[in-house]
Motif scaffolding. Structure first.
Motif, mmCIF file in Angstrom:
data_model
loop_
_atom_site.group_PDB
_atom_site.id
_atom_site.type_symbol
_atom_site.label_atom_id
_atom_site.label_comp_id
_atom_site.label_asym_id
_atom_site.label_seq_id
_atom_site.Cartn_x
_atom_site.Cartn_y
_atom_site.Cartn_z
ATOM 1 N N ARG A 76 10.993 20.793 -0.158
ATOM 2 C CA ARG A 76 11.698 21.813 0.471
ATOM 3 C C ARG A 76 11.261 21.897 2.024
ATOM 4 O O ARG A 76 11.782 22.460 2.358
ATOM 5 C CB ARG A 76 10.228 22.905 -0.457
ATOM 6 N N GLU A 77 10.659 21.236 2.141
ATOM 7 C CA GLU A 77 10.477 20.946 4.038
ATOM 8 C C GLU A 77 10.672 20.057 4.667
ATOM 9 O O GLU A 77 11.338 20.389 5.546
ATOM 10 C CB GLU A 77 8.725 20.622 3.881
ATOM 11 N N LEU A 78 10.946 18.918 3.526
ATOM 12 C CA LEU A 78 12.017 18.374 4.469
ATOM 13 C C LEU A 78 13.025 18.238 4.785
ATOM 14 O O LEU A 78 13.987 16.653 5.192
ATOM 15 C CB LEU A 78 10.916 16.843 4.804
ATOM 16 N N ARG A 79 13.566 18.032 2.841
ATOM 17 C CA ARG A 79 14.730 18.283 2.553
ATOM 18 C C ARG A 79 14.323 16.376 2.305
ATOM 19 O O ARG A 79 15.907 15.647 2.363
ATOM 20 C CB ARG A 79 16.025 18.216 3.269
ATOM 21 N N MET A 80 13.331 15.897 1.836
ATOM 22 C CA MET A 80 13.820 14.408 1.988
ATOM 23 C C MET A 80 12.876 14.525 0.460
ATOM 24 O O MET A 80 11.835 14.621 0.567
ATOM 25 C CB MET A 80 13.190 13.788 2.480
ATOM 26 N N ARG A 81 14.004 14.069 -0.558
ATOM 27 C CA ARG A 81 13.032 14.257 -2.467
ATOM 28 C C ARG A 81 12.368 12.142 -2.577
ATOM 29 O O ARG A 81 13.513 11.856 -2.549
ATOM 30 C CB ARG A 81 13.502 14.402 -3.363
ATOM 31 N N PRO A 82 10.775 11.974 -2.696
ATOM 32 C CA PRO A 82 10.804 10.395 -2.832
ATOM 33 C C PRO A 82 11.885 10.038 -3.799
ATOM 34 O O PRO A 82 11.725 10.628 -4.555
ATOM 35 C CB PRO A 82 9.623 10.624 -2.879
ATOM 36 N N TYR A 83 12.422 8.505 -3.456
ATOM 37 C CA TYR A 83 13.169 7.851 -4.685
ATOM 38 C C TYR A 83 12.137 7.461 -5.509
ATOM 39 O O TYR A 83 10.648 7.434 -5.567
ATOM 40 C CB TYR A 83 13.811 7.241 -3.954
ATOM 41 N N ARG A 97 -3.750 -1.305 -3.177
ATOM 42 C CA ARG A 97 -3.299 -2.475 -2.648
ATOM 43 C C ARG A 97 -2.186 -1.652 -1.608
ATOM 44 O O ARG A 97 -2.174 -1.123 -1.192
ATOM 45 C CB ARG A 97 -2.429 -2.620 -4.532
ATOM 46 N N ILE A 98 -0.921 -3.274 -1.672
ATOM 47 C CA ILE A 98 -0.677 -3.165 -0.185
ATOM 48 C C ILE A 98 0.525 -3.415 -0.978
ATOM 49 O O ILE A 98 1.121 -3.740 -2.562
ATOM 50 C CB ILE A 98 -1.127 -4.254 0.041
ATOM 51 N N ALA A 99 0.942 -2.144 -0.405
ATOM 52 C CA ALA A 99 2.825 -1.935 -1.370
ATOM 53 C C ALA A 99 3.988 -2.779 -0.056
ATOM 54 O O ALA A 99 3.928 -2.423 1.201
ATOM 55 C CB ALA A 99 3.355 -0.269 -1.310
ATOM 56 N N GLU A 100 4.271 -3.889 -0.497
ATOM 57 C CA GLU A 100 5.639 -4.208 0.086
ATOM 58 C C GLU A 100 6.338 -3.952 -0.164
ATOM 59 O O GLU A 100 7.083 -4.075 -0.937
ATOM 60 C CB GLU A 100 5.357 -6.816 0.285
ATOM 61 N N MET A 101 7.079 -2.790 0.697
ATOM 62 C CA MET A 101 8.353 -2.549 1.409
ATOM 63 C C MET A 101 9.574 -2.530 2.329
ATOM 64 O O MET A 101 8.171 -2.979 3.546
ATOM 65 C CB MET A 101 8.799 -1.186 0.550
ATOM 66 N N LYS A 102 10.656 -3.301 2.080
ATOM 67 C CA LYS A 102 11.321 -3.963 3.386
ATOM 68 C C LYS A 102 11.818 -2.927 4.593
ATOM 69 O O LYS A 102 11.449 -1.444 3.930
ATOM 70 C CB LYS A 102 12.470 -3.448 2.540
ATOM 71 N N THR A 103 12.098 -3.193 5.533
ATOM 72 C CA THR A 103 12.323 -2.036 6.875
ATOM 73 C C THR A 103 13.750 -0.987 5.593
ATOM 74 O O THR A 103 14.226 -1.429 5.776
ATOM 75 C CB THR A 103 12.759 -2.937 7.584
ATOM 76 N N GLY A 104 13.092 0.088 6.440
ATOM 77 C CA GLY A 104 14.005 1.512 5.988
ATOM 78 C C GLY A 104 13.598 2.107 5.254
ATOM 79 O O GLY A 104 14.521 2.338 4.400
ATOM 80 N N GLU A 105 12.923 1.633 3.618
ATOM 81 C CA GLU A 105 12.910 2.051 3.321
ATOM 82 C C GLU A 105 12.457 3.458 2.468
ATOM 83 O O GLU A 105 11.785 3.751 1.750
ATOM 84 C CB GLU A 105 11.744 1.315 1.858
ATOM 85 N N GLY A 106 11.626 3.729 4.225
ATOM 86 C CA GLY A 106 10.790 5.339 4.019
ATOM 87 C C GLY A 106 9.786 5.200 3.550
ATOM 88 O O GLY A 106 8.618 6.147 2.813
ATOM 89 N N LYS A 107 8.868 3.894 4.250
ATOM 90 C CA LYS A 107 7.407 4.198 3.714
ATOM 91 C C LYS A 107 6.530 5.670 4.192
ATOM 92 O O LYS A 107 5.691 5.501 3.618
ATOM 93 C CB LYS A 107 6.764 2.696 4.186
ATOM 94 N N THR A 108 6.760 6.050 5.479
ATOM 95 C CA THR A 108 6.230 7.156 5.571
ATOM 96 C C THR A 108 5.863 8.082 4.548
ATOM 97 O O THR A 108 4.565 9.534 4.974
ATOM 98 C CB THR A 108 6.958 8.063 7.124
ATOM 99 N N LEU A 109 7.226 8.495 3.833
ATOM 100 C CA LEU A 109 7.073 9.748 3.275
ATOM 101 C C LEU A 109 6.473 9.294 1.653
ATOM 102 O O LEU A 109 5.785 10.092 1.538
ATOM 103 C CB LEU A 109 8.043 10.047 2.668
#
Length: 934
Positions: A76-83, A97-109
Motif C-alpha cells: 500500500r505504501e511503496l507499491r512493492m509486495r515482497p516476493y 541468522r545471516i541471509a545471503e541474497m544476491k545483489t538486486g534481490e531487494g534486501k532493504t525490503l
C-alpha cells in the motif's frame, strides 16, 4: 563424503529452507484476508499483536500474521509486495541468522518484516547500515511502512551531532536506522556520561546488520576509540623521520627468502611484504645509537625512541601512498583496503599515522589519549539477538560461526541467475595481462556492451586508465578514492550502452547498476542543471511525508523527468541485453574470495544477462606472496611469452589455495584482536555495570562503608606481625598515619600496657572512629535544598563516578602497553594471551584497590557544602576510530596501576618529564622526582 551427503539430502541451506517453507505458505495464505482490511484496521493490528504478546504468546506465534500485515502495508505504501524469496529472507533474519541474497534481490525490503515483528516486543530494533546516506534513505523510505502500521521510526546519523535529546528520541523509537560507527560511539559515550540524562541508548535487543560481511568481518579489526588530546610533543616524529630517510632498506616477499644473516646484509632495515613487518638490522641499530647518541637502543630508557623508529620504518617500508593512504589537502587519509573508499576521520594508531605524516612532510597532528574503546566484534555481541544480510558471506562461514555464533542461509534468487562466469585467464607477466584486459574492454565497447573493471588500488586503476588512453579510448570513467564524491552517480550509469567504468573492486556497493542507465540519477541531474539545490533535490527524491509547497513542486517536476528517462533507458536496456549485459573484469584476485564474488555480483541483477572474467598475472601480489612455488617453476620451464594465456586449470588450485591462506591468516589476526579485547571486555562490563548503577541513582552508602572497611582491614593486616599483633608504637603510628588526614588523629589510639594490640581490636577501633566522623560529615552537609534528600548520597555517587572514570582511562592505557609488551614473550615460548589475562587481572585488581582508596580519601577531605553544584567536565567528543595495531592516534605512555611499587633509579620517571637533549625521551627517575627523595 560431505559432497555425497549434500547430493542426497541437499545443502545445509536447502534443509533449513524446507523447514521454513510451511511458514511462507501460511503468510501467503493470509494475503487476501489482510488485503481486505481498511488502512485503519490494518494499523489496529499492531496493538492487537502487542496484547497477545502480553498474554503470553511469543513472536514466533505471531510471525505469519505480522509478516502478512507488513507485506500488505509495504504494497500500500511503496507499491512493492515482497516476493516469496524475500519472505524467506525475513524469516531467516528473525531467527537470528545471516541471509545471503544476491545483489538486486531487494534486501532493504526484506528487513521490514522481521523489524516490524520484533519491534512489537517494545525493546527497540536497530537496523544497521554502512553509511549515513543509506540510513537516511531507508528510514524515510521503509519507514513509511512502519508508520502506516503505527510504529515510530528513528534515524541515527552523524548529522545529528551530539544532541542528546535528538539521539535519545531516535533510540526510543520502535525501529532505529543508523550506522555501525554512530551506534558504537553512542554506546561508548553513554558509558562516559556524567548523568543518566546524558545517556541516549536504551540497550541492545535486536539488530539487523545490512552488508553484514563488511561490518562484522572487514571492520572487525577497527576498534571504536574515543580519544582526547595528550600533551606529548610531536617533534620526535620529524627527527626520527629524518634519520630513517638516511637508511637503506632490503625488501623480501617473506623473511624466508633472506639468504644472509642480518649482520652481512647491505641494509639498515628489512621489510617482510607477506608479514607486513619492518625490522632494523644490526647495522641499523648501530646507526640509530650513533645518530641519537645512545649507548644501547635496547635499554629500557630508550623504549619511546625505539617505538618511534619502528613506526617510521613501517611508514617508509610498508605503507604505500595511493594504496594504503592518499595525501589530500595536506592531510593523510586512509584508503579502505576492501572498498577503496576514503576513511575520513580515521587514523592509524600507536604513532603510525604521525610517522606517515612526517614521511609525507605534512603537518604532524597532535597525539591523543584513549578514553574509551571497544571492537565492533564485542559491540555487536552485546545484542540479545543479531542477524544480518549480504550477497557474500558463505566463504566466511567459519568466522561468523566462531565469533558471532551466526548461521548462514543461502536464499535462492527470485529469477534464475543468467550470468556467465568465465574461467580466469592467466598470463606470465603484468604486461601481458594488461594487454589482454585492454583488448577485452575495446571488444566489449565496440559492440556496445558496458564494462565495469575492478582494480585493487588507486594506483592500478590510474595505470589502467593511462593504458586505455594510449590505445585511443577516451570515453570512460575512473572511480577511486580520489574522486569518491561522484561514486554513486558514476556507478549508477555503469550499465549504459558502451559505458566503460574503472573502479576499485568494491566501489559503488549499495548502488544498483541498471542496464541502459539509471533513470533516477538522470532525473536528478536534470533538476541540478535547472539550478535546484542538492538539499531540495534530496527532499524531492526522498520519501518523507511533507506539505511544503516547494518540495511538492520539485517532486512533481522530478516525476516528469523520471518518466521521460525511464522510456529512453528501457529502450537502451534492451540493446544492452542483446550485447550481453554488463561485463565485469577483475584485474587480479583479491585476498578474500568474498571480495571477488562481490565484484561478480555487480552484474546480472534480477535475471538480467551478464558476464564476468578475471585476468591474472603470475606476478600479482597474491600469487607472489602466497602462491605455489611449483607454479612459478612450471611457468619458467614452459617458457611462455608475455601475451600467451595459460590454461586456467593449471592455476585454479594455486589461486584458491593462496586465497584460503590469506583468509585464514586474516581470520587469525581478527581472532587475536578479539582474544585480547575479550580480556578488556570482561573488565569493561564490570566497570560499565557499576557505573550505570551509580548513574541510575542507586544508594551506594553500603558500598562506601565496605570500601572504608576494606581499606582499614588491609592496612592493619599489612602492619601486623606474623601472629596477628601490633607490637610497637612505631608500627601503630605508621598504620594510623595513613588515615590521619581523613578520620583519625595521631596518638588517638595507643598500645595497651602489655605492648600488644591484636588486629581485630585495632580494626574495630579505627572503624568506629571512621564511621563516627563519616556520619558527622553527613549531618554537617545536611540535605539538598528543596529536596530533603541527604547531600551525602549525591556526593558519594559523584565521587565514585569521577574516580572510576579517571582510573579506568589510565587502566586502558596501561592495558595497551601491556598488550604491546606481552606479544614479545611469544619468542620465549609463552602464550601472549595467557600472559595478558594473568597480568591484566592483577592490574585490574590493583586498579580496584586504588579506586577504593581514592574514593574514601576524597569523601573525607573534599570541601563541599549542600549548595555545591556537583559537576564534572563534559565527556570528550573529539572521536577518532582507528585500526587495532594500526589506528586511532598515538597514546601517552602511562604507567600501569600498581600498589606500593616504587620506580627503580634508571626507570623513566612517572611524571613524564622529557630530557633537555631534544630526543623526546623521558627523564630517569633518579634525575627527576627520585632526586627529591634523596
Amino acid at each position: 563424503m560431505l559432497k555425497v551427503f549434500s547430493k542426497i539430502f541437499g545443502s545445509h541451506s536447502d534443509r533449513e529452507l524446507r523447514d521454513i517453507e510451511p511458514l511462507i505458505v501460511k503468510i501467503e495464505a493470509l494475503a487476501d484476508e489482510y488485503g481486505a482490511l481498511t488502512d485503519a484496521e490494518l494499523k489496529a493490528k499492531t496493538p492487537w499483536f502487542r496484547e497477545r504478546l502480553a498474554r503470553g504468546e511469543t513472536l514466533d506465534d505471531l510471525l505469519p500474521e505480522a509478516f502478512a500485515a507488513a507485506r500488505e502495508a509495504a504494497y500500500r505504501e511503496l507499491r512493492m509486495r515482497p516476493y516469496r524469496v524475500q519472505l524467506i529472507g525475513g524469516v531467516v533474519l528473525h531467527q537470528g541468522r545471516i541471509a545471503e541474497m544476491k545483489t538486486g534481490e531487494g534486501k532493504t525490503l526484506v528487513a521490514v518484516m522481521p523489524a516490524y515483528l520484533n519491534a512489537l516486543a517494545g525493546k527497540g530494533v536497530h537496523i544497521v547500515t554502512v553509511n549515513d546516506y543509506l540510513a537516511k534513505r531507508d528510514s524515510a523510505w521503509m519507514g513509511k511502512v512502519h508508520r502506516a502500521l503505527g510504529l515510530t521510526v528513528g534515524c541515527i546519523v552523524s548529522d545529528l551531532g551530539h544532541d542528546s535529546d535528538a539521539r535519545r528520541a531516535a533510540y526510543a523509537a520502535d525501529i532505529t536506522y543508523g550506522t555501525n560507527n554512530e551506534m558504537g560511539f553512542d554506546y561508548l559515550r553513554d558509558n562516559m556520561a556524567r548523568s543518566r540524562g546524558d545517556m541516549v541508548q536504551r540497550g541492545q535487543s535486536f539488530a539487523i546488520v545490512d552488508e553484514v560481511d563488511s561490518i562484522l568481518i572487514d571492520e572487525a579489526r577497527t576498534p571504536l576509540i574515543i580519544s582526547g588530546r595528550a600533551d606529548e610533543a610531536t617533534e620526535l616524529y620529524a627527527q626520527v623521520d629524518d634519520f630513517v630517510k638516511r637508511l637503506k632498506v632490503a625488501v623480501f616477499a617473506t623473511v624466508d627468502d633472506k639468504k644472509e644473516d642480518d649482520e652481512n646484509l647491505d641494509a639498515d632495515y628489512i621489510v617482510d611484504e607477506k608479514g607486513r613487518s619492518a625490522t632494523l638490522t644490526a647495522r641499523g641499530i648501530a646507526k640509530a645509537e650513533s645518530y641519537f647518541h645512545l649507548d644501547n637502543l635496547a635499554d629500557l630508557d630508550n623504549n619511546t625512541l625505539s617505538h618511534h623508529i619502528n613506526q617510521s620504518i613501517r611508514a617508509h617500508g610498508i605503507m604505500k601512498r595511493d594504496i594504503d593512504y592518499i595525501v589530500k589537502d595536506d592531510e593523510v587519509i586512509i584508503v579502505d583496503e576492501f572498498t577503496g573508499r576514503l576513511m575520513i576521520g580515521r587514523r592509524y594508531n600507536e604513532g603510525l599515522h604521525q610517522a606517515i605524516e612526517a614521511k609525507e612532510q605534512v603537518k604532524v597532528e597532535g597525539e591523543s589519549r584513549t578514553l574509551a574503546t571497544i571492537t565492533f566484534q564485542n559491540y555487536f555481541r552485546l545484542y540479545d539477538k543479531l542477524s544480518g544480510m549480504t550477497g557474500t558471506a558463505l566463504t566466511e562461514a567459519e568466522e561468523f560461526g566462531a565469533i558471532y555464533k551466526l548461521d548462514i542461509i543461502e536464499i535462492p534468487t527470485n529469477k534464475p541467475l543468467a550470468r556467465i562466469d568465465n574461467p580466469d585467464i592467466v598470463y606470465r607477466t603484468e604486461v601481458g595481462k594488461y594487454n589482454a584486459i585492454i583488448d577485452q574492454i575495446i571488444k566489449c565497447h565496440d559492440k556496445g556492451q558496458p564494462v565495469l573493471v575492478g582494480t585493487v588500488s588507486i594506483e592500478k586503476s590510474e595505470h589502467l586508465a593511462k593504458l586505455l588512453r594510449e590505445r585511443g579510448l577516451k570515453q570512460f570513467n575512473v572511480l577511486n578514492a580520489k574522486n569518491h564524491e561522484k561514486e554513486a552517480e558514476i556507478v549508477a550509469q555503469a550499465g549504459k550502452l558502451g559505458a566503460v567504468t574503472i573502479a576499485t573492486n568494491m566501489a559503488g556497493r549499495g548502488t544498483d547498476i541498471v542496464l541502459g542507465g539509471n533513470a533516477e540519477f538522470m532525473a536528478k541531474n536534470d533538476l541540478r542543471k535547472e539550478g535546484m539545490s542538492d538539499e531540495l533535490i534530496d527532499a524531492a527524491t526522498g520519501h518523507a511525508d511533507t506539505d511544503d509547497a516547494e518540495v511538492l513542486a520539485a517532486r512533481e517536476k522530478y516525476a516528469e523527468r523520471l518518466q521521460a528517462h525511464e522510456i529512453s533507458t528501457s529502450a537502451e536496456a534492451e540493446a544492452v541485453k542483446k550485447a550481453g549485459g554488463l561485463f565485469i573484469i577483475g584485474t587480479e584476485r583479491h585476498e578474500a574470495r568474498r571480495i571477488d564474488n562481490q565484484l561478480r555480483g555487480r552484474s546480472a541483477r534480477q535475471g538480467d544477462p551478464g558476464e564476468t572474467r578475471f585476468f591474472i598475472a603470475a606476478t600479482d601480489d597474491i600469487m607472489r606472496l602466497f602462491g605455489s612455488d611449483r607454479f612459478s617453476g612450471a611457468m619458467d620451464t614452459l617458457k611462455i611469452d608475455d601475451n600467451t594465456p595459460i590454461d586456467q586449470k593449471l592455476l585454479s588450485n594455486a589461486i584458491e589455495t593462496a586465497q584460503k591462506k590469506v583468509e585464514s591468516r586474516n581470520f587469525q589476526s581478527r581472532k587475536s584482536v578479539l582474544e585480547f579485547d575479550d580480556v578488556m571486555n570482561t573488565q569493561r562490563a564490570l566497570i560499565y555495570d557499576q557505573r550505570a548503577k551509580v548513574l541510575a541513582g542507586e544508594d551506594v552508602r553500603d558500598n562506601i562503608r565496605g570500601m572504608i572497611t576494606d581499606l582499614v582491614t588491609s592496612a592493619v593486616d599489612l602492619g601486623a606481625d606474623e601472629h596477628g599483633n601490633i607490637t610497637s608504637q612505631s608500627d601503630l603510628d605508621e598504620i594510623l598515619s595513613q588515615f590521619s588526614t581523613m578520620f583519625i588523629a595521631r596518638g588517638s589510639i595507643e598500645l595497651p600496657a602489655n605492648g600488644k594490640l591484636d588486629k581485630k581490636t585495632l580494626t574495630d577501633k579505627i572503624l568506629e572512629q571512621a564511621f563516627r566522623v563519616y556520619d558527622a560529615r553527613e549531618k554537617q552537609l545536611g540535605n539538598i535544598p528543596d529536596t530533603g534528600k541527604p547531600f551525602m548520597r549525591e556526593f558519594e555517587r559523584f565521587i565514585m563516578r569521577t574516580v572510576v572514570d579517571e582510573y579506568w582511562m589510565d587502566h586502558i592505557d596501561a592495558m595497551d602497553e601491556l598488550r604491546d609488551g606481552v606479544r614479545l614473550r611469544a619468542y620465549g615460548q609463552v602464550n601472549p594471551v595467557d600472559e595478558y589475562k594473568r597480568e591484566g587481572f592483577e592490574m585490574f585488581e590493583a586498579m580496584i584497590d586504588g579506586i577504593k582508596s581514592e574514593v574514601v580519601r576524597r569523601l573525607y577531605t573534599t570541601k563541599v557544602t549542600a549548595e555545591t553544584e556537583l559537576k564534572s567536565k563534559a565527556a570528550p567528543r573529539n572521536v577518532v576510530a582507528g585500526f587495532a595495531g594500526e589506528g586511532g592516534g598515538e597514546k601517552p605512555k602511562s604507567q600501569p596501576v600498581r600498589v606500593a611499587k616504587k620506580p627503580k633509579p634508571n626507570d623513566p620517571c612517572p611524571c613524564g618529564a622529557l630530557r633537555e637533549n631534544g630526543t623526546g625521551l623521558r627523564k630517569k627517575y633518579k634525575d627527576c622526582h627520585g632526586r627529591l627523595e634523596s
